[in-house]
Motif scaffolding. Sequence first.
Motif, PDB file in Angstrom:
ATOM      1  N   THR A   1      14.706  25.766 -71.017  1.00 28.05           N
ATOM      2  CA  THR A   1      14.219  27.090 -70.613  1.00 28.05           C
ATOM      3  C   THR A   1      13.413  27.021 -69.330  1.00 28.05           C
ATOM      4  OG1 THR A   1      14.117  27.767 -72.937  1.00 28.05           O
ATOM      5  CG2 THR A   1      12.874  29.088 -71.361  1.00 28.05           C
ATOM      6  N   ALA A   2      12.552  26.028 -69.234  1.00 26.25           N
ATOM      7  CA  ALA A   2      11.726  25.882 -68.040  1.00 26.25           C
ATOM      8  C   ALA A   2      12.575  25.614 -66.806  1.00 26.25           C
ATOM      9  CB  ALA A   2      10.721  24.751 -68.244  1.00 26.25           C
ATOM     10  N   LEU A   3      13.575  24.736 -66.946  1.00 25.25           N
ATOM     11  CA  LEU A   3      14.418  24.392 -65.802  1.00 25.25           C
ATOM     12  C   LEU A   3      15.215  25.598 -65.324  1.00 25.25           C
ATOM     13  CD1 LEU A   3      15.314  22.050 -63.987  1.00 25.25           C
ATOM     14  CD2 LEU A   3      17.154  21.593 -65.621  1.00 25.25           C
ATOM     15  N   ILE A   4      15.774  26.343 -66.251  1.00 24.94           N
ATOM     16  CA  ILE A   4      16.547  27.534 -65.904  1.00 24.94           C
ATOM     17  C   ILE A   4      15.659  28.569 -65.215  1.00 24.94           C
ATOM     18  CG2 ILE A   4      17.822  29.498 -66.865  1.00 24.94           C
ATOM     19  CD1 ILE A   4      18.715  27.544 -69.113  1.00 24.94           C
ATOM     20  N   SER A   5      14.420  28.667 -65.672  1.00 25.35           N
ATOM     21  CA  SER A   5      13.531  29.706 -65.154  1.00 25.35           C
ATOM     22  C   SER A   5      13.147  29.486 -63.702  1.00 25.35           C
ATOM     23  CB  SER A   5      12.259  29.783 -66.007  1.00 25.35           C
ATOM     24  OG  SER A   5      11.425  28.650 -65.797  1.00 25.35           O
ATOM     25  N   ILE A   6      13.182  28.249 -63.222  1.00 26.72           N
ATOM     26  CA  ILE A   6      12.760  27.977 -61.851  1.00 26.72           C
ATOM     27  C   ILE A   6      13.598  28.752 -60.849  1.00 26.72           C
ATOM     28  CG2 ILE A   6      12.495  26.207 -60.070  1.00 26.72           C
ATOM     29  CD1 ILE A   6      12.024  24.185 -62.370  1.00 26.72           C
ATOM     30  N   GLY A   7      14.936  28.641 -60.960  1.00 26.30           N
ATOM     31  CA  GLY A   7      15.817  29.355 -60.040  1.00 26.30           C
ATOM     32  C   GLY A   7      15.655  30.857 -60.142  1.00 26.30           C
ATOM     33  N   VAL A   8      15.483  31.366 -61.366  1.00 29.67           N
ATOM     34  CA  VAL A   8      15.318  32.806 -61.564  1.00 29.67           C
ATOM     35  C   VAL A   8      14.018  33.286 -60.920  1.00 29.67           C
ATOM     36  CG1 VAL A   8      15.031  34.631 -63.283  1.00 29.67           C
ATOM     37  CG2 VAL A   8      16.682  32.783 -63.688  1.00 29.67           C
ATOM     38  N   ILE A   9      12.947  32.560 -61.145  1.00 30.39           N
ATOM     39  CA  ILE A   9      11.649  32.945 -60.576  1.00 30.39           C
ATOM     40  C   ILE A   9      11.701  32.934 -59.053  1.00 30.39           C
ATOM     41  CG2 ILE A   9       9.246  32.196 -60.288  1.00 30.39           C
ATOM     42  CD1 ILE A   9       9.376  31.238 -63.214  1.00 30.39           C
ATOM     43  N   TRP A  10      12.293  31.889 -58.475  1.00 25.87           N
ATOM     44  CA  TRP A  10      12.373  31.827 -57.014  1.00 25.87           C
ATOM     45  C   TRP A  10      13.286  32.914 -56.467  1.00 25.87           C
ATOM     46  CZ3 TRP A  10      12.610  25.800 -56.031  1.00 25.87           C
ATOM     47  CH2 TRP A  10      11.312  25.289 -56.181  1.00 25.87           C
ATOM     48  N   ALA A  11      14.344  33.263 -57.190  1.00 30.16           N
ATOM     49  CA  ALA A  11      15.209  34.363 -56.749  1.00 30.16           C
ATOM     50  C   ALA A  11      14.427  35.673 -56.721  1.00 30.16           C
ATOM     51  CB  ALA A  11      16.427  34.477 -57.671  1.00 30.16           C
ATOM     52  N   ILE A  12      13.600  35.895 -57.741  1.00 30.56           N
ATOM     53  CA  ILE A  12      12.774  37.112 -57.786  1.00 30.56           C
ATOM     54  C   ILE A  12      11.797  37.123 -56.613  1.00 30.56           C
ATOM     55  CG2 ILE A  12      10.977  38.320 -59.093  1.00 30.56           C
ATOM     56  CD1 ILE A  12      12.381  37.331 -61.651  1.00 30.56           C
ATOM     57  N   SER A  13      11.252  35.955 -56.279  1.00 29.97           N
ATOM     58  CA  SER A  13      10.305  35.909 -55.161  1.00 29.97           C
ATOM     59  C   SER A  13      10.973  36.329 -53.857  1.00 29.97           C
ATOM     60  CB  SER A  13       9.712  34.501 -55.024  1.00 29.97           C
ATOM     61  OG  SER A  13      10.624  33.596 -54.436  1.00 29.97           O
ATOM     62  N   TRP A  14      12.252  35.955 -53.674  1.00 30.41           N
ATOM     63  CA  TRP A  14      12.966  36.350 -52.460  1.00 30.41           C
ATOM     64  C   TRP A  14      13.327  37.835 -52.473  1.00 30.41           C
ATOM     65  CZ3 TRP A  14      12.342  33.630 -48.427  1.00 30.41           C
ATOM     66  CH2 TRP A  14      12.216  32.246 -48.504  1.00 30.41           C
ATOM     67  N   LEU A  15      13.396  38.439 -53.650  1.00 31.36           N
ATOM     68  CA  LEU A  15      13.635  39.883 -53.712  1.00 31.36           C
ATOM     69  C   LEU A  15      12.480  40.650 -53.077  1.00 31.36           C
ATOM     70  CD1 LEU A  15      15.166  40.385 -57.285  1.00 31.36           C
ATOM     71  CD2 LEU A  15      16.328  40.653 -55.079  1.00 31.36           C
ATOM     72  N   PHE A  16      11.254  40.156 -53.273  1.00 31.57           N
ATOM     73  CA  PHE A  16      10.105  40.786 -52.628  1.00 31.57           C
ATOM     74  C   PHE A  16      10.243  40.726 -51.105  1.00 31.57           C
ATOM     75  CE2 PHE A  16       8.151  40.186 -56.787  1.00 31.57           C
ATOM     76  CZ  PHE A  16       7.389  41.334 -56.909  1.00 31.57           C
ATOM     77  N   VAL A  17      10.733  39.604 -50.617  1.00 33.25           N
ATOM     78  CA  VAL A  17      10.983  39.484 -49.176  1.00 33.25           C
ATOM     79  C   VAL A  17      12.058  40.469 -48.750  1.00 33.25           C
ATOM     80  CG1 VAL A  17      11.700  37.918 -47.327  1.00 33.25           C
ATOM     81  CG2 VAL A  17      10.305  37.050 -49.227  1.00 33.25           C
TER      82      VAL A  17
END
Length: 198
Positions: A72-88
């Motif tokens: 779960t933690a490993l999968i979440s990394i890519g998702v979290i970083w993708a969300i961060s780029w959405l703010f950009v």
Amino acid sequence: FEIKPLMFLGIAGIILFTFGYGTIQAGIPIFATQFLELSPKWLGIIFGVNTISIVVFQPLVMRILEKYSKYTALISIGVIWAISWLFVGVSPYLPMLAAGIAMCLGQLVFAFGEMIWSPILPSVVNQLAPEHLRGRYNAAGANAWQISLIAGPTIAGTLLGAGAHWYWLGGLIAGLLVISVAASRLKLPDRPAQNMTR
């Protein structure tokens, strides 16, 4: 020689770091100052939010990680970083002050991904590695990091220099989500791991 896990580790690490961390140092300053026309002073605030977030929230994130599996933690990394780029991605549609705040929020979210990968990835690497190949697996992980620090700025500079910032952002988000899906298929062997979070 167990090549498939090693290949997956190397490729996944390169994509994750290149589309996540590797493009930050070059991409964010160019995007903020040239595309959003923010003052260079904003860069200190944007990156300051990232650093302060890690200092403040790392202990909390470590406690939360104890409740979830490494999958779960490993999968979440890519998702979290993708969300961060959405703010950009939404920042160009906002007034200048709001755009700067959106960039800061993006780095706040990105920091949580950093706080997860820092303890989790070494653990996953060492659990994937058979004892006699542990050094090669750790070297592959280190190489992925080094390659991303070259590839990330190269991709960001090329696309942003060509005015193709939407391709840049879209590629980052898509790549991170793809690697999260791929990570969901990863199966860890039942052997002791080093550098575990618990």
